[in-house]
Design a protein around this motif. Structure first.
Motif, PDB file in Angstrom:
ATOM      1  N   VAL A  82       0.974  -1.441   0.017  1.00 19.10           N
ATOM      2  CA  VAL A  82      -0.198  -0.073  -0.103  1.00 19.10           C
ATOM      3  C   VAL A  82       1.055   1.242   0.008  1.00 19.10           C
ATOM      4  CG1 VAL A  82      -1.916  -1.088   1.301  1.00 19.10           C
ATOM      5  CG2 VAL A  82      -0.276   0.067   2.716  1.00 19.10           C
ATOM      6  N   ASP A  83       0.195   2.358  -0.137  1.00 22.66           N
ATOM      7  CA  ASP A  83       0.750   3.571  -0.126  1.00 22.66           C
ATOM      8  C   ASP A  83       0.778   3.984   1.450  1.00 22.66           C
ATOM      9  OD1 ASP A  83       1.404   3.971  -2.632  1.00 22.66           O
ATOM     10  OD2 ASP A  83      -0.263   5.348  -3.218  1.00 22.66           O
ATOM     11  N   ILE A  84       1.654   4.658   2.027  1.00 23.69           N
ATOM     12  CA  ILE A  84       2.016   4.915   3.500  1.00 23.69           C
ATOM     13  C   ILE A  84       2.524   6.434   3.418  1.00 23.69           C
ATOM     14  CG2 ILE A  84       4.055   3.959   3.732  1.00 23.69           C
ATOM     15  CD1 ILE A  84       3.016   3.279   6.457  1.00 23.69           C
ATOM     16  N   ALA A  85       1.746   7.133   4.263  1.00 20.88           N
ATOM     17  CA  ALA A  85       2.138   8.724   4.445  1.00 20.88           C
ATOM     18  C   ALA A  85       1.402   9.144   5.748  1.00 20.88           C
ATOM     19  CB  ALA A  85       2.305   9.607   3.123  1.00 20.88           C
ATOM     20  N   CYS A  86       1.780  10.499   5.671  1.00 22.61           N
ATOM     21  CA  CYS A  86       0.770  11.369   6.782  1.00 22.61           C
ATOM     22  C   CYS A  86      -0.686  11.590   6.182  1.00 22.61           C
ATOM     23  CB  CYS A  86       1.414  12.640   7.038  1.00 22.61           C
ATOM     24  SG  CYS A  86       0.414  14.033   7.944  1.00 22.61           S
ATOM     25  N   GLY A  87      -1.709  11.320   6.792  1.00 25.08           N
ATOM     26  CA  GLY A  87      -2.900  11.527   6.189  1.00 25.08           C
ATOM     27  C   GLY A  87      -3.256  12.704   5.916  1.00 25.08           C
ATOM     28  N   GLU A  88      -2.936  13.592   6.868  1.00 24.69           N
ATOM     29  CA  GLU A  88      -3.276  15.151   6.615  1.00 24.69           C
ATOM     30  C   GLU A  88      -2.496  15.744   5.403  1.00 24.69           C
ATOM     31  OE1 GLU A  88      -2.882  13.745   9.584  1.00 24.69           O
ATOM     32  OE2 GLU A  88      -4.483  13.881  10.845  1.00 24.69           O
ATOM     33  N   CYS A  89      -1.166  15.567   5.529  1.00 22.56           N
ATOM     34  CA  CYS A  89      -0.239  16.248   4.591  1.00 22.56           C
ATOM     35  C   CYS A  89      -0.260  15.770   3.211  1.00 22.56           C
ATOM     36  CB  CYS A  89       1.272  16.202   5.096  1.00 22.56           C
ATOM     37  SG  CYS A  89       1.572  16.943   6.771  1.00 22.56           S
ATOM     38  N   GLN A  90      -0.456  14.368   3.043  1.00 18.50           N
ATOM     39  CA  GLN A  90      -0.125  13.726   1.785  1.00 18.50           C
ATOM     40  C   GLN A  90      -1.584  13.174   1.261  1.00 18.50           C
ATOM     41  OE1 GLN A  90       2.673  13.812  -0.135  1.00 18.50           O
ATOM     42  NE2 GLN A  90       3.512  14.963   1.367  1.00 18.50           N
ATOM     43  N   ALA A 128      -1.148   7.136   7.809  1.00 21.46           N
ATOM     44  CA  ALA A 128      -2.250   6.744   6.948  1.00 21.46           C
ATOM     45  C   ALA A 128      -1.806   5.833   6.098  1.00 21.46           C
ATOM     46  CB  ALA A 128      -3.191   7.801   6.450  1.00 21.46           C
ATOM     47  N   ILE A 129      -2.606   4.909   5.580  1.00 24.73           N
ATOM     48  CA  ILE A 129      -2.319   4.100   4.428  1.00 24.73           C
ATOM     49  C   ILE A 129      -3.608   4.103   3.292  1.00 24.73           C
ATOM     50  CG2 ILE A 129      -0.955   2.456   5.689  1.00 24.73           C
ATOM     51  CD1 ILE A 129      -3.192   0.400   5.429  1.00 24.73           C
ATOM     52  N   LYS A 130      -3.032   4.004   2.312  1.00 23.42           N
ATOM     53  CA  LYS A 130      -4.426   3.747   1.003  1.00 23.42           C
ATOM     54  C   LYS A 130      -4.514   2.388   0.570  1.00 23.42           C
ATOM     55  CE  LYS A 130      -4.583   8.170  -1.246  1.00 23.42           C
ATOM     56  NZ  LYS A 130      -4.705   8.929  -2.452  1.00 23.42           N
ATOM     57  N   ILE A 131      -5.667   1.861   0.771  1.00 21.79           N
ATOM     58  CA  ILE A 131      -5.893   0.510   0.259  1.00 21.79           C
ATOM     59  C   ILE A 131      -6.938   0.632  -0.819  1.00 21.79           C
ATOM     60  CG2 ILE A 131      -6.993  -1.684   1.031  1.00 21.79           C
ATOM     61  CD1 ILE A 131      -5.962  -1.301   3.906  1.00 21.79           C
ATOM     62  N   ASP A 132      -6.589   0.105  -2.138  1.00 22.88           N
ATOM     63  CA  ASP A 132      -7.438   0.196  -3.200  1.00 22.88           C
ATOM     64  C   ASP A 132      -7.694   1.823  -3.435  1.00 22.88           C
ATOM     65  OD1 ASP A 132      -7.176  -2.595  -3.830  1.00 22.88           O
ATOM     66  OD2 ASP A 132      -8.930  -2.781  -2.239  1.00 22.88           O
ATOM     67  N   GLY A 133      -7.169   2.803  -2.994  1.00 27.25           N
ATOM     68  CA  GLY A 133      -7.096   4.068  -3.679  1.00 27.25           C
ATOM     69  C   GLY A 133      -7.963   4.893  -2.264  1.00 27.25           C
ATOM     70  N   LYS A 134      -8.293   4.217  -1.309  1.00 28.30           N
ATOM     71  CA  LYS A 134      -9.119   4.715  -0.236  1.00 28.30           C
ATOM     72  C   LYS A 134      -7.916   5.013   0.906  1.00 28.30           C
ATOM     73  CE  LYS A 134     -12.978   4.722   2.852  1.00 28.30           C
ATOM     74  NZ  LYS A 134     -14.179   4.133   3.298  1.00 28.30           N
ATOM     75  N   PRO A 135      -8.078   6.207   1.442  1.00 28.32           N
ATOM     76  CA  PRO A 135      -7.053   6.332   2.707  1.00 28.32           C
ATOM     77  C   PRO A 135      -7.810   6.047   3.991  1.00 28.32           C
ATOM     78  CG  PRO A 135      -7.948   8.526   2.203  1.00 28.32           C
ATOM     79  CD  PRO A 135      -8.494   7.501   1.267  1.00 28.32           C
TER      80      PRO A 135
END
Length: 113
Positions: free
Chosen positions: A37-45, A56-63
């Motif tokens: 998955v993509d992983i980053a800061c939910g607020e910043c990225q 936060a992570i994104k699974i199938d495009g949803k954070p």
């Protein structure tokens, strides 16, 4: 008499609709096993609404915000390549519960050059 019957009908309908909604919410849990998955800061990225910088992570495009791991567990989130400044890839295992990811394992993947 018609008003009483109508009120009872509406009450029964509202109760049935609420019961169906409650069942759907309970079944929204989803187990994730070793998914990249993509992983980053939910607020910043990921532009999620929150109170502070939060992992936060994104699974199938949803954070999803992450529970069980902190944004600084992987280094300085505000560093040059930290989660507030860059999106990374990770392999995750856990469960989506109430629109949050309950992490049991997160492994950062090497950055591709």
């Amino acid at each position: 008499m018609k008003n009483l019957f109508f009120a009872m009908f509406i009450s029964v309908f509202a109760f049935a609709a609420n019961a169906q909604t409650a069942q759907k919410k309970a079944s929204t849990n989803k187990v994730i096993t070793k998914q990249v998955v993509d992983i980053a800061c939910g607020e910043c990225q990921f532009k999620m609404k929150g109170k502070d910088c939060e992992l936060a992570i994104k699974i199938d495009g949803k954070p999803y915000f992450v529970d069980g791991k902190n944004i600084d567990d992987f280094g300085d989130a505000h560093g040059e390549h930290g989660f507030c400044n860059a999106v990374s890839k990770a392999e995750v295992t856990g469960e989506i519960v109430n629109n949050r990811f309950k992490a049991s394992a997160i492994t950062l993947l090497p950055v591709k050059k």
